[in-house]
Design a protein around this motif. Structure first.
Motif, PDB file in Angstrom:
ATOM      1  N   CYS A  19      28.574 -28.354 -44.206  1.00 58.16           N
ATOM      2  CA  CYS A  19      27.561 -29.233 -43.612  1.00 58.16           C
ATOM      3  C   CYS A  19      27.898 -29.529 -42.152  1.00 58.16           C
ATOM      4  N   SER A  22      27.153 -26.597 -40.111  1.00 63.51           N
ATOM      5  CA  SER A  22      25.702 -26.470 -39.959  1.00 63.51           C
ATOM      6  C   SER A  22      25.197 -27.378 -38.833  1.00 63.51           C
ATOM      7  N   ILE A  61      21.487 -31.509 -47.446  1.00 66.02           N
ATOM      8  CA  ILE A  61      20.954 -31.724 -46.115  1.00 66.02           C
ATOM      9  C   ILE A  61      19.524 -32.230 -46.249  1.00 66.02           C
ATOM     10  N   LYS A  72      16.920 -30.080 -49.152  1.00 66.68           N
ATOM     11  CA  LYS A  72      17.324 -28.733 -49.560  1.00 66.68           C
ATOM     12  C   LYS A  72      16.682 -27.675 -48.660  1.00 66.68           C
ATOM     13  N   THR A  73      16.086 -26.629 -49.262  1.00 67.97           N
ATOM     14  CA  THR A  73      15.577 -25.527 -48.441  1.00 67.97           C
ATOM     15  C   THR A  73      14.399 -25.946 -47.577  1.00 67.97           C
ATOM     16  N   VAL A  76      16.089 -27.202 -44.504  1.00 65.50           N
ATOM     17  CA  VAL A  76      16.702 -26.098 -43.751  1.00 65.50           C
ATOM     18  C   VAL A  76      15.641 -25.305 -42.993  1.00 65.50           C
ATOM     19  N   TYR A 105      19.919 -22.545 -53.183  1.00 64.17           N
ATOM     20  CA  TYR A 105      20.511 -23.656 -52.433  1.00 64.17           C
ATOM     21  C   TYR A 105      21.469 -24.447 -53.334  1.00 64.17           C
TER      22      TYR A 105
END
Length: 139
Positions: A19, A22, A61, A72-73, A76, A105
């Protein structure tokens, strides 16, 4: 807490190495300073989530933009869309049904600590980036 339209808020697990990397990935590419950041478990993070969502949320996230929470996705892909070229091209993954995207994910999320490690504490950004971290005083 409402986040201005021009500054979506990225919430992340401050103890997770993946994380933190990221967040550093986003910072390096977001040269215009569009995104703001806070750890999920910081007071700022908890308050931001409570302002837009009630109930238990995944430890993943998240993105709060325009008063809406994405996790999640979805988070992202929305973040990728907000970065400069070529990252918005990842939008093609919106075509994949979210249960399938989030299945992948969740698999990575379950294994992230084993694969990438755990930090002893939140990464402290350099002085020139601290203003973009809404929880900087808590670090």
């Amino acid at each position: 807490m409402s986040e201005p339209r021009e500054h979506p808020l990225v919430l992340f697990d401050g103890d997770c190495s993946l994380c933190n990397h990221s967040v550093q990935f986003i910072l390096k590419r977001d040269r215009v300073g569009r995104f703001r950041f806070a750890a999920l478990h910081s007071q700022v993070g908890r308050d931001a989530i409570a302002a837009v969502e009630q109930g238990d949320l995944p430890d993943s996230i998240m993105l709060i933009r325009d008063g809406k929470l994405k996790a999640k996705t979805a988070a992202v892909l929305a973040i990728a869309r907000g970065l400069p070229f070529p990252w918005p091209l990842a939008s093609v993954f919106w075509l994949v049904p979210y249960p399938l995207r989030d299945l992948v994910y969740d698999w990575v999320a379950r294994n992230r600590i084993r694969w990438f490690g755990k930090r002893e504490g939140c990464w402290v950004p350099p002085a020139d980036l601290r203003a973009r971290f809404l929880d900087a005083d808590e670090r």
